[in-house]
Scaffold this motif. Sequence first.
Motif, PDB file in Angstrom:
ATOM      1  N   UNK A  21     -12.064   0.408   0.976  1.00 37.88           N
ATOM      2  CA  UNK A  21     -14.016   0.820   1.871  1.00 37.88           C
ATOM      3  C   UNK A  21     -15.336   1.429   1.026  1.00 37.88           C
ATOM      4  N   UNK A  22     -14.930   2.016  -0.334  1.00 35.22           N
ATOM      5  CA  UNK A  22     -15.969   2.764  -0.956  1.00 35.22           C
ATOM      6  C   UNK A  22     -16.303   1.668  -2.037  1.00 35.22           C
ATOM      7  N   UNK A  23     -15.924   0.283  -2.081  1.00 31.15           N
ATOM      8  CA  UNK A  23     -16.604  -0.263  -3.117  1.00 31.15           C
ATOM      9  C   UNK A  23     -16.880  -2.138  -2.331  1.00 31.15           C
ATOM     10  N   UNK A  24     -16.642  -1.885  -1.142  1.00 30.67           N
ATOM     11  CA  UNK A  24     -16.656  -3.215   0.063  1.00 30.67           C
ATOM     12  C   UNK A  24     -15.439  -4.659  -0.441  1.00 30.67           C
ATOM     13  N   UNK A  25     -14.874  -3.618  -0.913  1.00 30.02           N
ATOM     14  CA  UNK A  25     -13.642  -4.756  -1.013  1.00 30.02           C
ATOM     15  C   UNK A  25     -13.239  -5.237   0.121  1.00 30.02           C
ATOM     16  N   UNK A  26     -12.708  -6.235   0.963  1.00 36.29           N
ATOM     17  CA  UNK A  26     -11.278  -6.651   1.250  1.00 36.29           C
ATOM     18  C   UNK A  26     -10.314  -5.932   1.550  1.00 36.29           C
ATOM     19  N   UNK A  27      -9.355  -4.762   1.877  1.00 38.97           N
ATOM     20  CA  UNK A  27      -8.103  -4.704   1.695  1.00 38.97           C
ATOM     21  C   UNK A  27      -7.557  -5.330   1.004  1.00 38.97           C
ATOM     22  N   UNK A  28      -7.071  -6.765   1.998  1.00 36.32           N
ATOM     23  CA  UNK A  28      -6.160  -7.484   1.773  1.00 36.32           C
ATOM     24  C   UNK A  28      -6.293  -7.995   0.306  1.00 36.32           C
ATOM     25  N   UNK A  29      -7.245  -7.959  -0.101  1.00 34.77           N
ATOM     26  CA  UNK A  29      -7.773  -8.116  -1.838  1.00 34.77           C
ATOM     27  C   UNK A  29      -6.871  -7.633  -2.725  1.00 34.77           C
ATOM     28  N   UNK A  30      -5.997  -6.401  -2.257  1.00 34.36           N
ATOM     29  CA  UNK A  30      -5.720  -6.182  -3.457  1.00 34.36           C
ATOM     30  C   UNK A  30      -3.861  -5.455  -2.335  1.00 34.36           C
ATOM     31  N   UNK A  31      -2.958  -6.014  -3.650  1.00 39.62           N
ATOM     32  CA  UNK A  31      -1.559  -5.945  -3.092  1.00 39.62           C
ATOM     33  C   UNK A  31      -0.812  -4.915  -4.174  1.00 39.62           C
ATOM     34  N   UNK A  32       0.185  -3.454  -3.287  1.00 38.42           N
ATOM     35  CA  UNK A  32       0.315  -2.486  -4.287  1.00 38.42           C
ATOM     36  C   UNK A  32       1.964  -3.470  -4.721  1.00 38.42           C
ATOM     37  N   UNK A  33       1.932  -3.592  -6.226  1.00 37.77           N
ATOM     38  CA  UNK A  33       3.369  -3.447  -6.872  1.00 37.77           C
ATOM     39  C   UNK A  33       3.784  -2.393  -6.582  1.00 37.77           C
ATOM     40  N   UNK A  34       4.991  -2.349  -5.492  1.00 40.61           N
ATOM     41  CA  UNK A  34       5.980  -0.816  -5.716  1.00 40.61           C
ATOM     42  C   UNK A  34       7.092  -1.200  -6.599  1.00 40.61           C
ATOM     43  N   UNK A  35       7.264  -0.196  -7.731  1.00 44.01           N
ATOM     44  CA  UNK A  35       7.290  -0.216  -9.366  1.00 44.01           C
ATOM     45  C   UNK A  35       9.086   0.604  -9.857  1.00 44.01           C
ATOM     46  N   UNK A  36       9.629  -0.161  -8.778  1.00 39.57           N
ATOM     47  CA  UNK A  36      11.276  -0.031  -7.937  1.00 39.57           C
ATOM     48  C   UNK A  36      11.874   0.518  -9.610  1.00 39.57           C
ATOM     49  N   UNK A  37      11.387   0.503 -10.928  1.00 37.54           N
ATOM     50  CA  UNK A  37      12.684   0.332 -12.269  1.00 37.54           C
ATOM     51  C   UNK A  37      13.375   1.720 -12.802  1.00 37.54           C
ATOM     52  N   UNK A  38      12.872   2.791 -11.835  1.00 34.44           N
ATOM     53  CA  UNK A  38      13.843   3.743 -12.356  1.00 34.44           C
ATOM     54  C   UNK A  38      14.783   4.442 -10.420  1.00 34.44           C
ATOM     55  N   UNK A  39      14.098   3.719  -9.741  1.00 32.70           N
ATOM     56  CA  UNK A  39      15.499   4.078  -8.382  1.00 32.70           C
ATOM     57  C   UNK A  39      16.406   3.205  -7.903  1.00 32.70           C
ATOM     58  N   UNK A  40      17.057   3.442  -7.503  1.00 29.27           N
ATOM     59  CA  UNK A  40      18.613   2.389  -6.803  1.00 29.27           C
ATOM     60  C   UNK A  40      18.356   1.873  -5.818  1.00 29.27           C
ATOM     61  N   UNK A  41      19.647   0.778  -4.916  1.00 27.92           N
ATOM     62  CA  UNK A  41      19.140   0.307  -4.119  1.00 27.92           C
ATOM     63  C   UNK A  41      19.160   0.668  -2.522  1.00 27.92           C
ATOM     64  N   UNK A  42      19.450   2.297  -2.929  1.00 23.87           N
ATOM     65  CA  UNK A  42      18.918   2.988  -1.574  1.00 23.87           C
ATOM     66  C   UNK A  42      17.582   2.685  -0.847  1.00 23.87           C
TER      67      UNK A  42
END
Length: 233
Positions: A21-42
């Motif tokens: 919002x602060x830089x005038x971009x559409x929120x749908x244009x940014x995807x959050x990749x949750x880096x799960x490399x340190x966690x288990x299946x739960x």
Amino acid sequence: MRMTLRQRYELVENKVAQACDACGRDREGVRIIAVSKTVDLDAVEEAIAVGVHDFGENRPAELLRKFEAFPQERWHFIGNIQSRQLPSIVGRACLIHSLYERKHAEKIDSLAAKAGIVQDVLIEVNDGEENKQGLEPDALFEMLAFCHGLKHVRVKGLMIMALRGDLQSARATFADLAILRDTMNSKLAASGMADMVLHELSMGMSDDYLEAIPEGATMVRVGRAIFSDDYAG
């Protein structure tokens, strides 16, 4: 009081929305990749329950294990590529973020051909630090042209890792990558390769993703801010 995974994810989501919002971009244009490399299946299962559907792994064995447990989710490979481990990655990763060597592009192309798919990839660019993986910017166009000739590899954009601990430097790195992406798109179009368009910019991690968004990041790779109980960012 420690936050739950839901609270941490919602905080990241809110920060991304505010930055857009602060830089005038559409929120749908940014995807959050949750880096799960340190966690288990739960923890992955808990993350899915709160709305996460893109996950990042840097070890092929873990990517394979988690993909098999949750094949309906989008799995991204963000680690260093080794040829012998590519069979575990190709066809399971929706996007390989870290391609920068021709031999690996050829191997990906061969494996994808056998599987009857086209593998989406990003080209990793080196920000100039010594001993860091990634392609030098002046070698990028040749690599793109090479990949353009591969029928089962589709380059979607660029990825970079910025120097940690210096937000001003990180933002400059991200700005430079956006300029490089635009330059490459112009060169590709002028060279008869207009069908290859670099849309994606994978840049920014837990400590600097808010610097990446104003510079055009389409994907931010956030691990600790979502999964770590003691993250204080």
